[in-house]
Design an enzyme around this catalytic site. Structure first.
Site, PDB file in Angstrom:
ATOM      1  CG  HIS A  59      -1.673   1.198   1.529  1.00 48.39           C
ATOM      2  ND1 HIS A  59      -3.047   1.235   1.505  1.00 48.39           N
ATOM      3  CD2 HIS A  59      -1.284   2.457   1.869  1.00 48.39           C
ATOM      4  CE1 HIS A  59      -3.458   2.459   1.800  1.00 48.39           C
ATOM      5  NE2 HIS A  59      -2.403   3.216   2.033  1.00 48.39           N
ATOM      6  CD  GLU A  60       2.054   3.474   3.754  1.00 46.84           C
ATOM      7  OE1 GLU A  60       2.337   4.573   3.235  1.00 46.84           O
ATOM      8  OE2 GLU A  60       1.012   3.298   4.410  1.00 46.84           O
ATOM      9  CG  HIS A  63       0.398   6.207  -0.670  1.00 48.57           C
ATOM     10  ND1 HIS A  63      -0.754   6.729  -1.212  1.00 48.57           N
ATOM     11  CD2 HIS A  63       0.028   5.602   0.480  1.00 48.57           C
ATOM     12  CE1 HIS A  63      -1.775   6.426  -0.414  1.00 48.57           C
ATOM     13  NE2 HIS A  63      -1.336   5.733   0.613  1.00 48.57           N
ATOM     14  CG  ASP A 153      -4.330   6.920   1.904  1.00 49.25           C
ATOM     15  OD1 ASP A 153      -3.379   7.629   2.266  1.00 49.25           O
ATOM     16  OD2 ASP A 153      -4.272   5.679   1.847  1.00 49.25           O
TER      17      ASP A 153
END
Ligand code: ZN
Length: 229
Positions: A59-60, A63, A153
């Site tokens: 997930h990170e 980004h 987010d």
């Protein structure tokens, strides 16, 4: 970040893990041990947690690698017991880019969930087993991060949508207020049911406030720089 150690570099980004992360592994390993006493169950519990945090990590990276497309670097990604943090050098000021970077994280979890759902449909794994657990966890990660409240987010998406029509600082103020209202709602709801929600409410409340402070400082610096030139 203090108390964190370096794991290495992946895709050109330094990967760190906080020391308290070991406590989470120890806790779930211990719970499995008291339940069955079998080493296999302890290892399975620890492996599940590690896979769960691999999803948080991806997930990170969603980004970080999306931000890189806009020329924004990431200092490091740190894994904490409560989740992951990608330290982007900055967030894009262009609201459209901010929305894309913010949505990239939850999108990764939705893609993982879709792959796991296909696996289940093909008869690989069980609903109550590892595949099912990871599928549910990824759906929850996506949903939680899309809450329209800073520091999630979804809060960034909300601010960016507002910033398309309003001045950035004003957009941030409104997004922070909506986030804090949501935090209050979570806290009150949690008070009557789930104490974990109270914790999330407190986390969201202070996270929202921190975001307002950061934006105020950033805008003040920009104003000073504009005045100096
Ligand atoms: Zn995220």
């Amino acid at each position: 970040m203090r108390w964190s150690m370096r794991l290495g570099r992946v895709a050109g980004i330094e990967l760190r893990v906080h020391a308290t992360f070991a406590l989470i592994l120890a806790y779930f390993g211990f719970v499995a041990w008291t339940r069955s006493g079998a080493l296999a169950d302890v290892l399975a519990a620890v492996a599940t947690i590690l896979l769960l945090f691999l999803c948080v990590l991806l997930h990170e990276y969603g980004h970080a690698l999306t931000a890189r497309r806009y020329g924004i670097g990431t200092r490091d990604i740190t894994l904490l017991p409560i989740g992951g943090v990608a330290m982007l050098e900055r967030m894009p000021r262009d609201p459209r880019q901010e929305i894309v970077v913010a949505l990239a994280g939850p999108a990764v979890n939705l893609v993982i969930a879709a792959v796991l759902a296909i696996a289940l449909a093909l008869g690989i794994g069980r609903t109550g087993g590892l595949v099912g657990t990871l599928l549910a966890a990824n759906l929850m990660l996506a949903a939680f991060n899309l809450l329209p409240a800073f520091p999630m987010d979804g809060g960034r998406v909300l601010r960016a949508l507002l910033a398309m029509r309003l001045e950035r600082l004003r957009a941030t103020r409104i997004a922070v207020r909506i986030g804090q209202a949501l935090a209050l709602g979570l806290g009150v709801a949690g008070f009557f049911g789930n104490p974990f929600l109270v914790l999330i409410g407190v986390f969201v409340w202070f996270g929202a406030r921190a975001e307002l402070g950061a934006t105020l400082r950033l805008e003040a610096r920009r104003a000073r720089r504009a005045a100096a030139t």
